[in-house]
Motif scaffolding. Sequence first.
Motif, PDB file in Angstrom:
ATOM      1  N   HIS A 154       0.823  -1.035   0.367  1.00 32.65           N
ATOM      2  CA  HIS A 154       0.248  -0.024   0.491  1.00 32.65           C
ATOM      3  C   HIS A 154       0.912   0.509   0.111  1.00 32.65           C
ATOM      4  N   SER A 155       1.832   1.763  -0.159  1.00 32.55           N
ATOM      5  CA  SER A 155       2.526   2.273  -0.696  1.00 32.55           C
ATOM      6  C   SER A 155       2.144   3.400  -1.502  1.00 32.55           C
ATOM      7  N   ALA A 156       2.360   4.598  -1.181  1.00 38.26           N
ATOM      8  CA  ALA A 156       1.706   5.911  -2.519  1.00 38.26           C
ATOM      9  C   ALA A 156       1.973   5.554  -3.590  1.00 38.26           C
ATOM     10  N   VAL A 157       0.678   6.132  -4.451  1.00 33.88           N
ATOM     11  CA  VAL A 157       0.336   5.825  -5.948  1.00 33.88           C
ATOM     12  C   VAL A 157       0.398   7.492  -6.147  1.00 33.88           C
ATOM     13  N   LEU A 158       1.695   7.522  -7.197  1.00 35.04           N
ATOM     14  CA  LEU A 158       1.985   8.852  -7.376  1.00 35.04           C
ATOM     15  C   LEU A 158       1.171   9.562  -8.547  1.00 35.04           C
ATOM     16  N   TYR A 159       0.531  10.925  -8.056  1.00 34.69           N
ATOM     17  CA  TYR A 159      -0.497  11.403  -9.875  1.00 34.69           C
ATOM     18  C   TYR A 159       0.206  12.900  -9.924  1.00 34.69           C
ATOM     19  N   TRP A 160       0.346  13.027 -10.871  1.00 38.17           N
ATOM     20  CA  TRP A 160       1.088  13.802 -11.711  1.00 38.17           C
ATOM     21  C   TRP A 160      -0.318  14.422 -12.897  1.00 38.17           C
ATOM     22  N   LEU A 161      -0.913  15.574 -12.249  1.00 38.62           N
ATOM     23  CA  LEU A 161      -1.410  16.697 -13.943  1.00 38.62           C
ATOM     24  C   LEU A 161      -1.337  18.000 -13.923  1.00 38.62           C
ATOM     25  N   SER A 162      -0.737  18.220 -15.269  1.00 40.73           N
ATOM     26  CA  SER A 162      -0.422  19.241 -15.692  1.00 40.73           C
ATOM     27  C   SER A 162      -1.476  20.234 -16.629  1.00 40.73           C
ATOM     28  N   TYR A 163      -1.049  21.183 -16.462  1.00 40.84           N
ATOM     29  CA  TYR A 163      -2.133  21.640 -17.218  1.00 40.84           C
ATOM     30  C   TYR A 163      -1.366  22.803 -17.874  1.00 40.84           C
ATOM     31  N   SER A 164      -0.997  23.322 -19.229  1.00 36.47           N
ATOM     32  CA  SER A 164       0.380  23.521 -20.036  1.00 36.47           C
ATOM     33  C   SER A 164       0.320  24.150 -19.380  1.00 36.47           C
ATOM     34  N   ARG A 165      -0.240  25.514 -20.581  1.00 31.72           N
ATOM     35  CA  ARG A 165      -0.516  27.023 -20.470  1.00 31.72           C
ATOM     36  C   ARG A 165      -1.677  27.709 -20.089  1.00 31.72           C
ATOM     37  N   PRO A 166      -2.323  29.055 -20.133  1.00 28.09           N
ATOM     38  CA  PRO A 166      -3.031  29.159 -20.317  1.00 28.09           C
ATOM     39  C   PRO A 166      -3.886  29.070 -21.446  1.00 28.09           C
ATOM     40  N   GLY A 167      -5.091  28.494 -21.574  1.00 26.29           N
ATOM     41  CA  GLY A 167      -6.324  28.251 -22.947  1.00 26.29           C
ATOM     42  C   GLY A 167      -5.892  26.911 -23.263  1.00 26.29           C
ATOM     43  N   ALA A 168      -4.238  26.490 -23.379  1.00 28.23           N
ATOM     44  CA  ALA A 168      -4.823  24.873 -23.547  1.00 28.23           C
ATOM     45  C   ALA A 168      -6.281  24.180 -22.982  1.00 28.23           C
ATOM     46  N   THR A 169      -6.727  23.177 -24.331  1.00 27.21           N
ATOM     47  CA  THR A 169      -7.564  22.488 -24.339  1.00 27.21           C
ATOM     48  C   THR A 169      -7.737  21.510 -23.641  1.00 27.21           C
ATOM     49  N   THR A 170      -6.181  20.689 -22.891  1.00 26.66           N
ATOM     50  CA  THR A 170      -6.422  19.660 -22.467  1.00 26.66           C
ATOM     51  C   THR A 170      -5.188  19.840 -21.353  1.00 26.66           C
ATOM     52  N   VAL A 171      -5.505  18.518 -20.597  1.00 25.14           N
ATOM     53  CA  VAL A 171      -5.012  18.139 -19.605  1.00 25.14           C
ATOM     54  C   VAL A 171      -3.650  16.891 -19.755  1.00 25.14           C
ATOM     55  N   HIS A 172      -2.479  17.037 -18.993  1.00 25.85           N
ATOM     56  CA  HIS A 172      -2.059  15.537 -19.269  1.00 25.85           C
ATOM     57  C   HIS A 172      -1.508  14.751 -17.452  1.00 25.85           C
ATOM     58  N   VAL A 173      -2.016  13.382 -17.366  1.00 23.63           N
ATOM     59  CA  VAL A 173      -2.474  12.737 -15.996  1.00 23.63           C
ATOM     60  C   VAL A 173      -1.343  11.791 -16.454  1.00 23.63           C
ATOM     61  N   ARG A 174      -0.338  11.986 -15.500  1.00 20.14           N
ATOM     62  CA  ARG A 174       0.795  11.149 -15.219  1.00 20.14           C
ATOM     63  C   ARG A 174       0.806   9.920 -13.957  1.00 20.14           C
ATOM     64  N   ILE A 175       0.956   8.808 -14.057  1.00 23.06           N
ATOM     65  CA  ILE A 175       0.388   7.588 -12.676  1.00 23.06           C
ATOM     66  C   ILE A 175       1.728   6.987 -12.463  1.00 23.06           C
ATOM     67  N   GLU A 176       2.158   6.960 -11.129  1.00 20.20           N
ATOM     68  CA  GLU A 176       4.022   6.692 -10.842  1.00 20.20           C
ATOM     69  C   GLU A 176       3.380   5.237 -10.244  1.00 20.20           C
ATOM     70  N   PHE A 177       4.194   4.494  -9.774  1.00 17.88           N
ATOM     71  CA  PHE A 177       3.968   3.674  -9.125  1.00 17.88           C
ATOM     72  C   PHE A 177       5.347   3.508  -8.566  1.00 17.88           C
ATOM     73  N   PRO A 178       5.626   4.176  -7.470  1.00 20.12           N
ATOM     74  CA  PRO A 178       7.752   3.518  -6.633  1.00 20.12           C
ATOM     75  C   PRO A 178       7.058   2.259  -5.942  1.00 20.12           C
TER      76      PRO A 178
END
Length: 472
Positions: free
Chosen positions: A25-49
């Motif tokens: 049950h070690s923590a899963v890391l989620y990274w959410l990136s919204y890159s620049r004003p006006g962008a219409t997508t978000v990027h999600v990254r999930i890591e399992f350390p």
Amino acid sequence: MRPLCLFLLPAAMLAVAAAGSDAPHSAVLYWLSYSRPGATTVHVRIEFPGHAAAARTLLIPRSVPMGYGEEPYDQFVSNVAAFDAAGKPLAVSRAEGPRWLVGPASRVEYDVDLARMEQQIQDGTDSSRVRPGYVLLVGYSVFGFVEGEESSPIELHIDAPNGWPVFSTLAPAGGSLRADDFYALADSQIVLGPAAHIATVHYAREKDAPLALVSYSEVPLDQARIERLAGEAMAAMQEYFDGSAPPPFPHYTVLLEFLKPLSDKHSYGFGMEHLESFHAAMAAADADPSALPDAGLRYHIAHHVAHAWIPKRCYGEGYFPFTWDVAPKIDTIWFSEGFAQYAAMVALAATPDQRDQMLDLRFRSSLREAPPEFRHMPLRELSLLASTQYAADFRIGRLTFSRGGLMAAEMDDRIRAQTHGAKSLRDALRHLIAWSAQNRRPFRIDDLPVRFREATGVDTRDILDKWLAPID
Ligand SMILES: [Zn+2]
């Protein structure tokens, strides 16, 4: 003390993960990136350390928790990529349902198209959105999970454009963002950007549960009025369910949008309850008190705040654990909706007459207007239908909560009468909520009168049976 312990737990586990342990049950890391004003997508990254490699499957939710319906969130996901522990890219293939095979991934990444999501999902409350200087991210619409990891604690990181405020319902006052499990992450919301208005509400119970109000409006909005109504609704529900004891959540957020319609097919006005928040995409017109007066908006907020107790922490079968790919079949929506809404009415009504007016306006009117084919359904069967059709055909949702609400009112009246006012349905519900917290499992419908009698000494089984039966 309890919320503090919950918050400390993932941090302790993270330390274990950092030390290189394979603790399950070690923590899963989620990274959410919204890159620049006006962008219409978000990027999600999930890591399992620290996790051992195994063939994994990414799942993007389709069913909306407590939305009693499904939305095709997986259709807005693209560029799914997977990497092993050494950073080597892995083959990714689409599987059946809202799933992707990602091999022995240590890291999974993908993009979510928010503009297309908002265009294609016509219930405004079910969708994330982007506006100039503003982004709303509804957790389950952007976050997926790797099957088997649903119960792992999560640490969330958010990257936003320079200088943009970042708000998460996981930590309204700021600080690190942690969720006990995937459900808690998916049930949270994120707001980014300078066009959002973020305020701490000063209200009667702020020491028991700090209350944040986040608003975004495309028309002029009386901020002080909304804050006052949110504080009144919140204090009333705490008093109803907990008396002078603290509520079962460490903080709460009311998140309201007032939006011009994206198209004439888009609908606004539904609210969605969460563990520690309530969010609603309202129509722009509803910012005007002559369209949605104080009493209506206060009730709308109180109703959804009530859901933090019922059904988020006191529920029938199907609510937890939740099925994310297909909406679960639930035969107690009449309780979740009817009893929670009834609690909000009683908490807000200043007099018995006012309570009666609200019962008539919201419950009895639905019963009068309901088509015979829905009236003649046993209530559990109607609830199963509402499990996927609640808002899609609101005649079904309305009749389900109205029959439950009138059942609650009749039980309340009997308990008050037989105890000469010493007890009420409130005591029965407080007892059931305490039972749920202690037992951490769904109640059985058959046991409701047992729990209610334990709390009040009054038998309500015949009222339950009457309202579960078809209506002539
Ligand atoms: Zn509701």
